[in-house]
Design a protein around this motif. Sequence first.
Motif, PDB file in Angstrom:
ATOM      1  N   GLU A  40       0.846  -1.184   0.000  1.00  0.00           N
ATOM      2  CA  GLU A  40       0.000   0.000   0.000  1.00  0.00           C
ATOM      3  C   GLU A  40       0.886   1.239   0.000  1.00  0.00           C
ATOM      4  N   THR A  93      -0.992  -4.563   1.579  1.00  0.00           N
ATOM      5  CA  THR A  93      -2.384  -4.573   1.150  1.00  0.00           C
ATOM      6  C   THR A  93      -3.240  -5.530   1.960  1.00  0.00           C
ATOM      7  N   ARG A  96     -10.572  -4.919   0.429  1.00  0.00           N
ATOM      8  CA  ARG A  96     -11.371  -3.701   0.573  1.00  0.00           C
ATOM      9  C   ARG A  96     -12.353  -3.858   1.721  1.00  0.00           C
ATOM     10  N   GLY A 108      -5.802  -0.546  -4.437  1.00  0.00           N
ATOM     11  CA  GLY A 108      -6.508   0.614  -4.970  1.00  0.00           C
ATOM     12  C   GLY A 108      -6.546   0.634  -6.485  1.00  0.00           C
ATOM     13  N   ARG A 109      -5.689  -0.184  -7.102  1.00  0.00           N
ATOM     14  CA  ARG A 109      -5.633  -0.253  -8.572  1.00  0.00           C
ATOM     15  C   ARG A 109      -5.573  -1.688  -9.083  1.00  0.00           C
TER      16      ARG A 109
END
Length: 386
Positions: A40, A93, A96, A108-109
């Motif tokens: 992240e 990471t 979500r 996020g991508r």
Amino acid sequence: MITAGAIVAGVRAGVLSAGAVVGDALEAARRLDPVLHFLEELDADGALRLAREVDPAGALAGVPFLVKARTPPGSPILERLMAAGAIPIGTATRARPGPGSQTYGWNGREYTRNPWDVTRSPGGSTAGGAAAVAAGVVPLATGGDSGGSLRIPASFCGLVGFKGTYGRVPRAVGRTLGGLTTAGVIGANLDDVMLATSIVSGPHRLDPTALPPWPVPILADGPFRVAYLPTLSNRYAVDPGVDQLIRDRLPVVEVIDVPLELLPTDDAWPVLSALDAGRGVEAADVQRARAVRDHNNTALADLFNVVDALVTPTTLTVAHGYDQYNENIIVGDPCWAFNVTGHPAVSVPVGLLDGLPVGAQVVTRHGDDATALAVAKQLMVELKRP
């Protein structure tokens, strides 16, 4: 990546510098993250500064690690690892926020990928930490386990994931109403995981009701009597290949055929999770969840009067596709029952199926974390990625 224990020994002896070890970890993170998407955020400046200031006498002096995203800065696990000389290089990471399966990671991508096969998930929700450890970037990563979030990624990535007895590691939020989550670490080496867990254990001002400090145990050699169940639910079947790999490891212990009837946790877990999150629940739902917890605790207590440990698959299958978590929502079904009851549970690798790791879960009575780890040590197989 060398073990945390080897890093500490090298730093103390002066043959390794914390700066060089951390520099290597940062370089590996920069090289591999564009492929695996486990970061992240990387904090190179902060990590190198801490490396220059490290005390070689620390129990984890110079050991780089990743922090699970959204971990509070003042959390006991982070505070104590750093006090022992471990150096966070960034955040990893996780899934979500929201309902549904958490057996994936997302930066996020991009979805986080499994180093064993980049078309597969590393599991979750400790996704990035598991991918980074499996890729050799760092020897340890932090996480929390409320439904298998340390054990599932350990199984998918061929690592050790240890959920101690509830309260083994203090948490920034203290003791919660539902009592599902135990903080912990994931690593490639069982001794590293035990050492780190010992360091972060014990009551903390933010969680004064946590269990007493847990010294690193001297693991018994056995012999151990275990029960093996390929599934805890008649509704969900284990992949036959996963089942067979675990059975192939069982001759190192004595397997006893003992019945175990647990009530399903499908209704209890969401209620307890809602309590942990501060959401409103109906009193009748709480009563039913409590009944499930009490019944299962009693059934497991009876089991552990006959055997030393219960062994199950950690996950019903090997790692699913990196974006197929909803299709495989029940893959971690063997895990979450022991969040409801709070028993210690550890996942270790026992072999490969079609080139992907298979994990076995070992569960023991409340407080007997050392026996779970001792049985796990006998079952585990050291895996080498091609």
